[in-house]
Design a protein around this motif. Structure first.
Motif, PDB file in Angstrom:
ATOM      1  N   VAL A 160       0.836  -1.209   0.000  1.00 19.21           N
ATOM      2  CA  VAL A 160       0.000   0.000   0.000  1.00 19.21           C
ATOM      3  C   VAL A 160       0.867   1.253   0.000  1.00 19.21           C
ATOM      4  CG1 VAL A 160      -1.675   1.361   1.322  1.00 19.21           C
ATOM      5  CG2 VAL A 160      -1.954  -1.122   1.149  1.00 19.21           C
ATOM      6  N   VAL A 161       1.920   1.238   0.831  1.00 20.22           N
ATOM      7  CA  VAL A 161       2.748   2.426   1.023  1.00 20.22           C
ATOM      8  C   VAL A 161       3.610   2.736  -0.204  1.00 20.22           C
ATOM      9  CG1 VAL A 161       4.719   3.329   2.339  1.00 20.22           C
ATOM     10  CG2 VAL A 161       2.793   2.263   3.529  1.00 20.22           C
ATOM     11  N   GLN A 162       4.162   1.712  -0.846  1.00 19.68           N
ATOM     12  CA  GLN A 162       5.108   1.936  -1.941  1.00 19.68           C
ATOM     13  C   GLN A 162       4.539   2.777  -3.096  1.00 19.68           C
ATOM     14  OE1 GLN A 162       7.994   1.786  -0.833  1.00 19.68           O
ATOM     15  NE2 GLN A 162       9.017   0.109  -1.894  1.00 19.68           N
ATOM     16  N   PRO A 163       3.359   2.450  -3.637  1.00 20.46           N
ATOM     17  CA  PRO A 163       2.832   3.307  -4.711  1.00 20.46           C
ATOM     18  C   PRO A 163       2.479   4.717  -4.240  1.00 20.46           C
ATOM     19  CG  PRO A 163       1.216   1.632  -4.101  1.00 20.46           C
ATOM     20  CD  PRO A 163       2.506   1.267  -3.434  1.00 20.46           C
ATOM     21  N   ILE A 164       2.097   4.848  -2.974  1.00 17.70           N
ATOM     22  CA  ILE A 164       1.817   6.182  -2.431  1.00 17.70           C
ATOM     23  C   ILE A 164       3.100   7.014  -2.433  1.00 17.70           C
ATOM     24  CG2 ILE A 164       1.157   7.471  -0.361  1.00 17.70           C
ATOM     25  CD1 ILE A 164      -0.763   5.198   0.333  1.00 17.70           C
ATOM     26  N   LEU A 165       4.221   6.391  -2.040  1.00 23.58           N
ATOM     27  CA  LEU A 165       5.501   7.088  -2.035  1.00 23.58           C
ATOM     28  C   LEU A 165       5.901   7.515  -3.443  1.00 23.58           C
ATOM     29  CD1 LEU A 165       7.455   4.872   0.532  1.00 23.58           C
ATOM     30  CD2 LEU A 165       6.588   7.197   0.896  1.00 23.58           C
ATOM     31  N   ILE A 166       5.665   6.645  -4.422  1.00 29.73           N
ATOM     32  CA  ILE A 166       5.950   7.004  -5.818  1.00 29.73           C
ATOM     33  C   ILE A 166       5.078   8.177  -6.242  1.00 29.73           C
ATOM     34  CG2 ILE A 166       5.814   6.217  -8.216  1.00 29.73           C
ATOM     35  CD1 ILE A 166       6.537   3.440  -7.262  1.00 29.73           C
ATOM     36  N   HIS A 167       3.793   8.097  -5.906  1.00 29.33           N
ATOM     37  CA  HIS A 167       2.846   9.146  -6.278  1.00 29.33           C
ATOM     38  C   HIS A 167       3.242  10.498  -5.680  1.00 29.33           C
ATOM     39  CE1 HIS A 167      -0.945  10.681  -7.756  1.00 29.33           C
ATOM     40  NE2 HIS A 167      -1.253  11.144  -6.547  1.00 29.33           N
ATOM     41  N   LYS A 168       3.806  10.459  -4.457  1.00 31.18           N
ATOM     42  CA  LYS A 168       4.206  11.690  -3.775  1.00 31.18           C
ATOM     43  C   LYS A 168       5.628  12.128  -4.137  1.00 31.18           C
ATOM     44  CE  LYS A 168       0.446  12.187  -1.267  1.00 31.18           C
ATOM     45  NZ  LYS A 168      -0.445  13.358  -1.429  1.00 31.18           N
ATOM     46  N   GLY A 169       6.305  11.329  -4.967  1.00 33.18           N
ATOM     47  CA  GLY A 169       7.668  11.675  -5.368  1.00 33.18           C
ATOM     48  C   GLY A 169       8.713  11.397  -4.313  1.00 33.18           C
ATOM     49  N   ARG A 192      12.830   3.649  -2.071  1.00 33.95           N
ATOM     50  CA  ARG A 192      13.953   2.722  -2.197  1.00 33.95           C
ATOM     51  C   ARG A 192      14.315   2.097  -0.850  1.00 33.95           C
ATOM     52  NH1 ARG A 192      15.604   6.494  -6.214  1.00 33.95           N
ATOM     53  NH2 ARG A 192      16.717   7.776  -4.685  1.00 33.95           N
ATOM     54  N   PHE A 193      14.231   2.897   0.214  1.00 31.48           N
ATOM     55  CA  PHE A 193      14.506   2.359   1.554  1.00 31.48           C
ATOM     56  C   PHE A 193      13.494   1.273   1.922  1.00 31.48           C
ATOM     57  CE2 PHE A 193      13.393   2.427   6.074  1.00 31.48           C
ATOM     58  CZ  PHE A 193      14.599   2.019   6.624  1.00 31.48           C
ATOM     59  N   MET A 194      12.210   1.542   1.649  1.00 32.06           N
ATOM     60  CA  MET A 194      11.170   0.555   1.935  1.00 32.06           C
ATOM     61  C   MET A 194      11.355  -0.694   1.090  1.00 32.06           C
ATOM     62  SD  MET A 194       9.388   1.911   4.340  1.00 32.06           S
ATOM     63  CE  MET A 194       7.855   1.004   4.402  1.00 32.06           C
ATOM     64  N   GLY A 195      11.846  -0.494  -0.142  1.00 33.55           N
ATOM     65  CA  GLY A 195      12.134  -1.640  -1.003  1.00 33.55           C
ATOM     66  C   GLY A 195      13.213  -2.528  -0.403  1.00 33.55           C
ATOM     67  N   LYS A 196      14.236  -1.893   0.176  1.00 31.62           N
ATOM     68  CA  LYS A 196      15.292  -2.667   0.834  1.00 31.62           C
ATOM     69  C   LYS A 196      14.766  -3.375   2.080  1.00 31.62           C
ATOM     70  CE  LYS A 196      19.037   0.211  -0.925  1.00 31.62           C
ATOM     71  NZ  LYS A 196      20.101   1.208  -0.613  1.00 31.62           N
ATOM     72  N   LEU A 197      13.792  -2.756   2.730  1.00 29.12           N
ATOM     73  CA  LEU A 197      13.171  -3.387   3.895  1.00 29.12           C
ATOM     74  C   LEU A 197      12.479  -4.695   3.495  1.00 29.12           C
ATOM     75  CD1 LEU A 197      12.664  -2.933   6.934  1.00 29.12           C
ATOM     76  CD2 LEU A 197      10.543  -1.765   6.318  1.00 29.12           C
TER      77      LEU A 197
END
Length: 244
Positions: free
Chosen positions: A71-80, A86-91
């Motif tokens: 849920v969070v990852q696309p929101i982060l992309i949307h917000k730039g 990338r940090f969450m991706g490493k998580l």
């Protein structure tokens, strides 16, 4: 200069097809479905959780963490917020392997618990589609990591893991609320992946990532159909004797 322009064009081609708003809505709906699906079988037992062990709690927390991450990852992309993304991706490198281990431990725990009441063959049959879900998640997550620098592919494989999450969630909703004995969730997951494949092809985009997702989900559906055959029981016995 030309090389930089060419690289930027390639990056733009992978980013343009992403409809982050639609993805955010889909992931939020998945999170809501998680609450509905696991309320009758898990959440309602709060705070005592008497029927469950620490393993169930860890598995549930990891599964919820994965969906929250989706849920969070696309929101982060949307917000730039690309650095946080990338940090969450490493998580996910920590969460996903732990999730795979917890799924395996739950399968082993459930087998030894249920085999006391039913025959080994019956439990091997019951676990067939679930074993394939574990395999499917591992494959799709691995592909997502391999293509982490290719946004178009990476996104679709991660969405594939989200579609996999639909199976246990909707399976509980169909059974607990409607008494369904057929695994309609399997049919629905395959249908969603197939629709996304056709949608990419219709837009003249690369349809192969979603086709791979569809193939993984079809393998789960196939095992569902053949779970009582000697062919699957032989595979199941090997899994049990080797890993359980």
């Amino acid at each position: 200069m030309k090389n930089n322009t060419f690289l930027k064009m390639n990056q733009d081609q992978t980013i343009q097809p992403i409809n982050t708003k639609a993805i955010i809505v889909g992931m939020v709906l998945l999170f809501i479905a998680l609450q509905l699906g696991f309320h009758p079988t898990y959440i309602k037992h709060f705070p005592a959780f008497k029927p469950f062990t620490w393993l169930h709690h860890v598995h549930g927390a990891l599964m919820a963490s994965w969906i929250i991450l989706l849920v969070v990852q696309p929101i982060l992309i949307h917000k730039g917020k690309y650095k946080v993304h990338r940090f969450m991706g490493k998580l996910s490198y920590l969460i996903a392997p732990l999730m795979i281990v917890s799924m395996y431990l739950i399968l082993r725990f459930t087998y030894h618990k249920h085999v006391m009441d039913v025959s080994p063959e019956a439990e091997i049959s019951n676990q067939g589609p679930i074993i394939m879900q574990l395999f499917g998640f591992t494959v799709l997550y691995a592909l997502g990591v391999i293509y982490r620098k290719h946004t178009f592919y990476h996104l679709r494989f991660m969405i594939g893991t989200a579609i996999l999450m639909i199976i246990p969630i909707l399976g509980r909703i169909f059974f607990e609320y409607f008494g369904a004995t057929v695994w309609y969730d399997l049919y629905l997951s395959v249908g969603i992946a197939f629709f996304l494949t056709i949608n990419d092809a219709r837009k003249k985009q690369d349809w192969r990532p979603y086709a791979i997702v569809t193939a993984v989900l079809c393998s789960i559906l196939l095992v569902y159909f053949i779970r009582n055959t000697e062919a699957w029981l032989a595979v199941g016995r090997f899994v049990v004797h080797t890993f359980y």
